[in-house]
Design a protein around this motif. Structure first.
Motif, PDB file in Angstrom:
ATOM      1  N   THR A 123       0.864  -1.175   0.000  1.00  0.00           N
ATOM      2  CA  THR A 123       0.000   0.000   0.000  1.00  0.00           C
ATOM      3  C   THR A 123       0.899   1.223   0.000  1.00  0.00           C
ATOM      4  O   THR A 123       1.809   1.324   0.809  1.00  0.00           O
ATOM      5  CB  THR A 123      -0.898   0.006   1.248  1.00  0.00           C
ATOM      6  N   ARG A 124       0.637   2.147  -0.918  1.00  0.00           N
ATOM      7  CA  ARG A 124       1.517   3.313  -1.049  1.00  0.00           C
ATOM      8  C   ARG A 124       1.158   4.372  -0.031  1.00  0.00           C
ATOM      9  O   ARG A 124       0.009   4.790   0.046  1.00  0.00           O
ATOM     10  CB  ARG A 124       1.350   3.907  -2.448  1.00  0.00           C
ATOM     11  N   SER A 125       2.147   4.798   0.740  1.00  0.00           N
ATOM     12  CA  SER A 125       1.866   5.888   1.672  1.00  0.00           C
ATOM     13  C   SER A 125       2.129   7.218   0.983  1.00  0.00           C
ATOM     14  O   SER A 125       1.452   8.198   1.205  1.00  0.00           O
ATOM     15  CB  SER A 125       2.712   5.748   2.930  1.00  0.00           C
ATOM     16  N   THR A 126       3.134   7.255   0.121  1.00  0.00           N
ATOM     17  CA  THR A 126       3.401   8.475  -0.642  1.00  0.00           C
ATOM     18  C   THR A 126       3.618   8.076  -2.094  1.00  0.00           C
ATOM     19  O   THR A 126       3.916   6.928  -2.391  1.00  0.00           O
ATOM     20  CB  THR A 126       4.701   9.163  -0.175  1.00  0.00           C
ATOM     21  N   ARG A 127       3.445   9.020  -2.984  1.00  0.00           N
ATOM     22  CA  ARG A 127       3.694   8.727  -4.397  1.00  0.00           C
ATOM     23  C   ARG A 127       4.546   9.840  -4.948  1.00  0.00           C
ATOM     24  O   ARG A 127       4.033  10.850  -5.407  1.00  0.00           O
ATOM     25  CB  ARG A 127       2.380   8.658  -5.167  1.00  0.00           C
ATOM     26  N   ASP A 175      -5.266   2.725  -2.472  1.00  0.00           N
ATOM     27  CA  ASP A 175      -3.867   3.060  -2.759  1.00  0.00           C
ATOM     28  C   ASP A 175      -2.981   1.839  -2.923  1.00  0.00           C
ATOM     29  O   ASP A 175      -1.857   1.797  -2.436  1.00  0.00           O
ATOM     30  CB  ASP A 175      -3.306   3.968  -1.656  1.00  0.00           C
ATOM     31  N   THR A 176      -3.527   0.827  -3.545  1.00  0.00           N
ATOM     32  CA  THR A 176      -2.772  -0.397  -3.754  1.00  0.00           C
ATOM     33  C   THR A 176      -2.623  -0.604  -5.243  1.00  0.00           C
ATOM     34  O   THR A 176      -3.596  -0.548  -5.974  1.00  0.00           O
ATOM     35  CB  THR A 176      -3.532  -1.569  -3.117  1.00  0.00           C
ATOM     36  N   SER A 197      -1.573  -6.129   4.130  1.00  0.00           N
ATOM     37  CA  SER A 197      -0.909  -5.050   3.398  1.00  0.00           C
ATOM     38  C   SER A 197       0.402  -4.659   4.070  1.00  0.00           C
ATOM     39  O   SER A 197       0.560  -4.784   5.279  1.00  0.00           O
ATOM     40  CB  SER A 197      -1.842  -3.855   3.286  1.00  0.00           C
ATOM     41  N   VAL A 251       2.921  -1.335   4.088  1.00  0.00           N
ATOM     42  CA  VAL A 251       2.952   0.060   3.646  1.00  0.00           C
ATOM     43  C   VAL A 251       4.351   0.427   3.152  1.00  0.00           C
ATOM     44  O   VAL A 251       5.346   0.018   3.722  1.00  0.00           O
ATOM     45  CB  VAL A 251       2.532   0.992   4.799  1.00  0.00           C
ATOM     46  N   TYR A 252       4.426   1.148   2.037  1.00  0.00           N
ATOM     47  CA  TYR A 252       5.721   1.590   1.528  1.00  0.00           C
ATOM     48  C   TYR A 252       5.572   2.931   0.850  1.00  0.00           C
ATOM     49  O   TYR A 252       4.466   3.401   0.595  1.00  0.00           O
ATOM     50  CB  TYR A 252       6.299   0.556   0.559  1.00  0.00           C
ATOM     51  N   GLU A 253       6.731   3.536   0.570  1.00  0.00           N
ATOM     52  CA  GLU A 253       6.710   4.830  -0.109  1.00  0.00           C
ATOM     53  C   GLU A 253       6.984   4.613  -1.580  1.00  0.00           C
ATOM     54  O   GLU A 253       7.950   3.966  -1.942  1.00  0.00           O
ATOM     55  CB  GLU A 253       7.773   5.747   0.493  1.00  0.00           C
TER      56      GLU A 253
END
Ligand code: UDP
Ligand code: MG
Length: 333
Positions: A124-128, A157-158, A195, A197-199
């Protein structure tokens, strides 16, 4: 020994691939050292027009863990992914983009979670990073609309970056629909999911292959493949308008009976005609969306065509070893 296969769809990613593979290879070394897993990567060339396939082949010559698959033309990411997943034969499969937006360094974490007993581990994207405000906004809006409309909730956000166990992969392979919204299909399969979480980083090189028009179609695909809410909406709007029109007609008719009619209805008449026409068109449009999809589905075309599939040389070696062992065990030489 359990086996890991990483599936990488690539379309015009010649510039990123070497860097991508260098990072992935480092991750493979780490995984092999820590978990004794046999690692393999399958690069899928989705009909690229640049040197992507040549780069893949030259990488394959220097690394026994690489398999390549070349599609006959550009089929789009969802089908490239499907082709890759169909060809993958492993205990755990990871799907990742070739543009280094998703860090391969996260894979060991995925594997750890998989070992804890999860069937699907998704990022799951914490930042893009490197994406415009508008893209972030439209993407956020899309996930929220999907969440409300669909009975198969797609986690927010996945992306497609995820790990799947063998049984969830097998289940996914059984979904042969043509209009493929992979994110939805992944969740439809179910099983135990978790999930991580990653950036999300910016693209390493090149530009995104998804412009807004493609993204809009992608969103339509997602909504119509996983929800019949728009169809229902058409029905409700239709019933509502018809009801209102009926009440209004009774009123106009009553008024004409009591007071007589002095050719005054022109504006209201036009209004009603236009409004109803609009509603009908809207309903027809929605039916058309579904009909179009049914039309495509009834054609039963193959989802993709493979041009060339070359297994990793390490796999070939083990297969040969296996067959030798088997035949010598059976006393055949
Ligand atoms: N891709 C593909 N076929 C296509 C378009 C894209 O295989 O027709 C691949 C692309 O090479 C990349 C991944 O799908 O590895 C994601 O594409 P992109 O980075 O353009 O999408 P974004 O990250 O902007 O959503
Ligand atoms: Mg990208």
């Amino acid at each position: 020994m359990s086996k890991l296969c990483v599936v990488v769809p690539a379309y015009n990613e010649g510039e990123s691939l070497r860097e991508f593979h260098a990072r992935l290879a480092a991750v493979f070394d780490q995984i092999a050292a820590q978990t004794q897993m046999q690692c393999e990567v399958l690069y899928v060339d989705d009909g690229s027009r640049d040197d992507t396939y040549a780069v893949m082949c030259s990488l394959r010559e220097n690394d026994a863990r690489i398999a390549t698959l070349k599609l006959a033309r550009n089929f789009g990411k969802e089908l490239a992914l499907t082709a890759g997943l169909d060809a993958a034969d492993a205990d755990a499969v990871v799907v990742i983009d070739a543009d280094l937006q998703d860090p391969p360094e996260l894979i060991p974490k995925f594997i750890e979670t998989w070992r804890e007993g999860y069937d699907v581990v998704y990022g799951t994207r914490s930042t893009r990073a490197g994406e415009t405000g508008l893209k972030k906004f439209t993407s956020a809006a899309f996930y929220r609309v999907m969440e409300r409309m669909s009975s198969t909730p797609v986690p927010r956000d996945t992306g497609d970056f995820r790990l799947m166990s063998r049984r969830s992969l097998e289940a996914l392979k059984r979904l042969r629909e043509r209009q493929r919204f992979m994110k939805g299909l992944f969740t439809w399969v179910g099983y135990k999911q978790k999930s991580v979480v990653y950036e999300r980083d910016a693209r390493f090189a090149g530009v995104s292959k998804f412009n807004y028009w493609r993204l809009w179609n992608f969103a339509l695909e997602g909504i119509t493949s996983f929800s019949t809410a728009p169809l229902k909406l058409a029905t409700y709007v239709g019933i509502g308008t018809a009801g209102l029109a009926f009440v209004y007609a009774v009123w106009v008719f009553g008024k004409a009976l009591l007071l007589g009619d002095r050719v005054q209805g022109y504006p209201t008449l036009m209004l009603v005609i236009l409004f109803l026409g609009g509603v009908q068109l809207m309903a027809l449009g929605m039916i058309g969306e579904y009909l179009g999809r049914m039309y495509i589905e009834t054609k039963q075309r193959p989802l993709y065509l493979i041009d060339e599939l070359i297994p990793a040389s390490q796999t070939e070696a083990t297969q040969i070893e296996d067959s030798v062992r088997r035949s010598s065990a059976a006393g055949v030489h």
